[in-house]
Design an enzyme around this catalytic site. Sequence first.
Site, mmCIF file in Angstrom:
data_model
loop_
_atom_site.group_PDB
_atom_site.id
_atom_site.type_symbol
_atom_site.label_atom_id
_atom_site.label_comp_id
_atom_site.label_asym_id
_atom_site.label_seq_id
_atom_site.Cartn_x
_atom_site.Cartn_y
_atom_site.Cartn_z
ATOM 1 N N GLN A 51 31.719 75.311 17.306
ATOM 2 C CA GLN A 51 30.586 74.321 16.771
ATOM 3 C C GLN A 51 29.537 74.526 17.829
ATOM 4 O OE1 GLN A 51 31.426 70.424 17.432
ATOM 5 N NE2 GLN A 51 29.960 69.383 16.241
ATOM 6 N N GLU A 57 33.699 65.321 11.842
ATOM 7 C CA GLU A 57 34.193 65.476 13.153
ATOM 8 C C GLU A 57 34.889 64.126 13.509
ATOM 9 O OE1 GLU A 57 31.106 65.921 16.307
ATOM 10 O OE2 GLU A 57 32.794 66.524 17.639
HETATM 11 C C1 LIG Z 1 35.276 68.269 26.376
HETATM 12 C C2 LIG Z 1 34.169 68.257 25.542
HETATM 13 C C3 LIG Z 1 33.980 69.209 24.358
HETATM 14 C C4 LIG Z 1 32.941 69.170 23.932
HETATM 15 N N1 LIG Z 1 32.809 70.281 22.816
HETATM 16 C C5 LIG Z 1 31.489 70.513 22.166
HETATM 17 C C6 LIG Z 1 31.581 71.466 20.993
HETATM 18 O O1 LIG Z 1 32.586 72.248 20.903
HETATM 19 N N2 LIG Z 1 30.158 71.863 20.459
HETATM 20 C C7 LIG Z 1 29.290 70.978 20.764
HETATM 21 O O2 LIG Z 1 28.369 71.256 20.215
HETATM 22 N N3 LIG Z 1 29.385 70.090 21.764
HETATM 23 C C8 LIG Z 1 30.437 69.810 22.634
HETATM 24 N N4 LIG Z 1 30.489 68.715 23.250
HETATM 25 C C9 LIG Z 1 29.341 68.090 23.767
HETATM 26 C C10 LIG Z 1 29.482 66.624 23.276
HETATM 27 O O3 LIG Z 1 29.072 66.588 21.999
HETATM 28 C C11 LIG Z 1 28.121 66.186 24.124
HETATM 29 O O4 LIG Z 1 28.614 66.260 25.576
HETATM 30 C C12 LIG Z 1 27.995 64.404 23.677
HETATM 31 O O5 LIG Z 1 27.452 64.462 22.539
HETATM 32 C C13 LIG Z 1 27.200 63.840 24.903
HETATM 33 O O6 LIG Z 1 25.884 64.569 25.147
HETATM 34 P P1 LIG Z 1 25.302 64.826 26.560
HETATM 35 O O7 LIG Z 1 26.545 65.503 27.400
HETATM 36 O O8 LIG Z 1 24.277 65.632 26.442
HETATM 37 O O9 LIG Z 1 25.119 63.457 27.269
HETATM 38 P P2 LIG Z 1 23.972 62.633 26.849
HETATM 39 O O10 LIG Z 1 23.648 62.556 25.508
HETATM 40 O O11 LIG Z 1 22.782 62.942 27.932
HETATM 41 O O12 LIG Z 1 24.502 61.128 27.348
HETATM 42 C C14 LIG Z 1 24.617 60.870 28.857
HETATM 43 C C15 LIG Z 1 24.771 59.390 28.800
HETATM 44 O O13 LIG Z 1 23.659 58.367 27.929
HETATM 45 C C16 LIG Z 1 24.447 57.760 26.999
HETATM 46 N N5 LIG Z 1 23.248 57.650 26.069
HETATM 47 C C17 LIG Z 1 22.718 58.645 25.352
HETATM 48 N N6 LIG Z 1 21.789 58.446 24.446
HETATM 49 C C18 LIG Z 1 21.919 56.998 24.202
HETATM 50 C C19 LIG Z 1 21.681 55.872 23.226
HETATM 51 N N7 LIG Z 1 20.980 56.232 22.144
HETATM 52 N N8 LIG Z 1 22.267 54.912 23.577
HETATM 53 C C20 LIG Z 1 23.216 54.282 24.601
HETATM 54 N N9 LIG Z 1 23.469 55.475 25.455
HETATM 55 C C21 LIG Z 1 22.999 56.483 25.277
HETATM 56 C C22 LIG Z 1 25.598 58.428 26.723
HETATM 57 O O14 LIG Z 1 26.641 57.567 26.204
HETATM 58 C C23 LIG Z 1 26.091 58.839 28.066
HETATM 59 O O15 LIG Z 1 26.564 57.797 28.915
HETATM 60 C C24 LIG Z 1 31.687 68.636 24.235
HETATM 61 C C25 LIG Z 1 31.668 67.627 25.338
HETATM 62 C C26 LIG Z 1 32.973 67.447 25.943
HETATM 63 C C27 LIG Z 1 33.040 66.737 27.178
#
Ligand SMILES: Cc1cc2nc3c(=O)[nH]c(=O)nc-3n(C[C@H](O)[C@H](O)[C@H](O)COP(=O)(O)OP(=O)(O)OC[C@H]3O[C@@H](n4cnc5c(N)ncnc54)[C@H](O)[C@@H]3O)c2cc1C
Lengths: 409, 371
Positions: A131, A249
């Site tokens: 994905q 998901e």
């Molecule tokens: C083990 C693992 C596997 C993954 N596998 C996939 C995959 O296969 N494909 C894929 O596409 N993605 C994948 N991901 C990505 C995952 O979907 C994202 O890491 C996740 O959605 C968070 O986005 P970010 O890392 O950019 O953090 P950010 O969005 O930058 O978040 C940083 C912090 O800010 C907080 N935050 C952000 N927005 C808000 C809001 N509106 N309100 C309150 N708090 C907020 C978050 O909760 C977090 O604490 C994976 C992640 C992990 C850890």
Amino acid sequence: MDFNDTPQQAAFRTEVRSWLEANAERKVEGKRGLNRRIDSEKGLAIAKVWQAKKAAAGYACLGFPEEYGGQGRPLFDQIVYDQEEEQFDVPRSFFAIGLGMCAPTMMTYATEEQKQRHIPPMVSGEEVWCQLFSEPSAGSDLAGLGTRAVQDGDDWVINGQKVWTSGAHYSDWGILVTRHDRSLAKHKGLTFFFLDMKSPGVEVRPIKQISGASDFNEVYFTNVRIPDSQRLGGVGDGWTVSLTTLMNERLAVGGAPPPDAMDLFKLAASTQLEDGEPALADRAVREKVADWYVQAEGLRHIRSRALTALSRGEAPGPEASISKVVSAPKLQDISAYGMDLLDIGGSIIGDEAPADSAFQNGYLYAPGLRIAGGTDEILRNIIAERVLGLPGDIRVDRDKPFEDIPTGR
Amino acid sequence: MNFDFSDAQKALKKQTRDMLRSACDLTVPRRVFEDSSESYSKDVWAALVDMEAPATAIPEEYGGIGFGYLELCAVAEEVGRSLAPVPFSSSVYLATEAILMAGSEEQKKEFLSKLATGEAIGTFALSEGPGLVTANSLSVTYAGGKLQGTKSPVPDGDIADFAVVVAEGTTGSCLALVDLTGDGVSRKPVDTVDPSRSHAAITFDGAPAQLLGSEGAGWDLKNRVFDRAAILFAMEQLGGADACLQMAADYSRGRYAFGRPIGSFQAIKHKLADVYIRNELARANNYYGAWALSTDAAELPMAAAAARVGSIEAYQFASKENIQTHGGIGFTWESDCHLFYRRSKLLSLSIGSARVWKDRLVSALESRNAA
Ligand SMILES: Cc1cc2nc3c(=O)[nH]c(=O)nc-3n(C[C@H](O)[C@H](O)[C@H](O)COP(=O)(O)OP(=O)(O)OC[C@H]3O[C@@H](n4cnc5c(N)ncnc54)[C@H](O)[C@@H]3O)c2cc1C
């Protein structure tokens, strides 16, 4: 109320159990068996053999329609199968993202021919899918993604970067959200594709995560050509298509691996504290075990409620959405507390650690579970807005052209 | 798999909710709360009796309607939601259960039919003032058919017709059934944090009483009655916790600060999401407890403790965060928030606090694991 199977379900359970007895070994308590510290290449090879065996016997994707390699059975039968399989030492699934998210998206948006070409090999484990959604500056705020798609004749040309893509390094195909128009508002300028991961210009670079393992990757796109026929949904419908994937998901993720409350109970019963008594005799320890047991049981019964709905052909109630936001922090806290009981010896990871290092591994894995598939915070937003009907967050970016939205780090 | 209440049970629940909504809006618990001369709402009690609520789980042969415990659980949730100021828990979850469990045929015949029709109100007396009572610390004694000593606070002790008393007998602890309107009994109201539910100190001075069950079995019987009652109390607590969540969510949509509803601030949204999460975990455990109670399952001790612990914590959390969500107005006498806050604390202490039940839970797990 009645926790028993219907006669048909019971008959199916017996059938499944005897097939599993004949084709797999029962789990040994405290041992991770087949899933013990093997690299993903070896692991995938073992998993593919197992998936093919299941598919041949008709136990892979019981709920999918028959024309796409499934059995067209009620969803409940899949759960019966999963419950039984859980008791056996079988390889960890490398196919969950494909079957749980990519396949439903394909079923909704792909052509008949594409479905017949692509879904059966997913079911049999011959082809693995990933994905490609998150980007360095678009995770929780997925619609903030910037990977460019430019139409060129019958093809689209893709440039940009994805990140955290689980399994990209061994995937054959992927689903991809891109931006085709930066002058439109963020949710409007998105277009969705599926692509061959072996396409020229796709470069996969594994990322080493906390534990030292590499399950996810950066994926770079340099002038990657995707035929327009592999577009899912209309040009500009990328957000709607993504929501189909994300809804699936939320159904697919939920549980957490061990250790759970009863693992802590057992550790506490076999570990001595200061006075030479088992940790479980200590009031403070008992309170902790009780708290997590109550949470774990609550989740188990919420699953029973969801199963009840499914077996009636209804959708599970909103309470089913709390599973991951409870189980991920619980895993983290139980893991940390189990290590505390072992004192500094709790830092040891490897052959000498109790329960096959389950507590140490849980400690290193849990942070990812709290982020993947919707962070703790995002899940709370969703509960507050969709279940409790509270107002949405204030959006400063909603109606601006994407190119005018401020970006930070 | 059918982990759900039946349509008939759901209909009973709705009927109870509708009845209580009209007979017992929050002005009713408030009136009892504020007026020290009114120990309980006779009208609400009469309405519950009228719909045969106290008779729900009593077998027909003893004058009940013999529905069962799933039905009683459904009613209990609604009693909790409405903060009904009535002796329902004392009379139905405790006194009735004790007699069903330990009573002789004669005792069942005599007392259950009166409990079923509301002709008599029963209660259960364990506590002997601040601090934990244990099997070894009981100071109330039962000898030669007479009770001696003081129990306090006894729920509904000022209005109940009889009590089941946990006492030290001549050969260990026992349960004794005593007529509270008879000789040798004096009672005095006791103030508690929740005056919408009355309590009393009861002093026995040679009060004639009859054994309920055998001598020496008192503590064990009490534990078994409490296992059953725990699930019914938990359902009441869940109803109250749900009412708090509803109240807080409604308020947060309508109250504005900084030009927007306070329910749009994440600190509030996440707080209420957490309330929802705890309530739903409690609900799931309670439904399982309801099943265990209704089938007398071997899992009952574990299921009861899990239901009790989860519901204590859910209600305590929901009622305090409901006040927080309301801000200053939530801290006023006029606001209804504190009625829930007080009730949640009272219920968290009735039949043993969370710390007691957590220990019981782990003990139950130990016995299961040893088996
Ligand atoms: C083990 C693992 C596997 C993954 N596998 C996939 C995959 O296969 N494909 C894929 O596409 N993605 C994948 N991901 C990505 C995952 O979907 C994202 O890491 C996740 O959605 C968070 O986005 P970010 O890392 O950019 O953090 P950010 O969005 O930058 O978040 C940083 C912090 O800010 C907080 N935050 C952000 N927005 C808000 C809001 N509106 N309100 C309150 N708090 C907020 C978050 O909760 C977090 O604490 C994976 C992640 C992990 C850890």
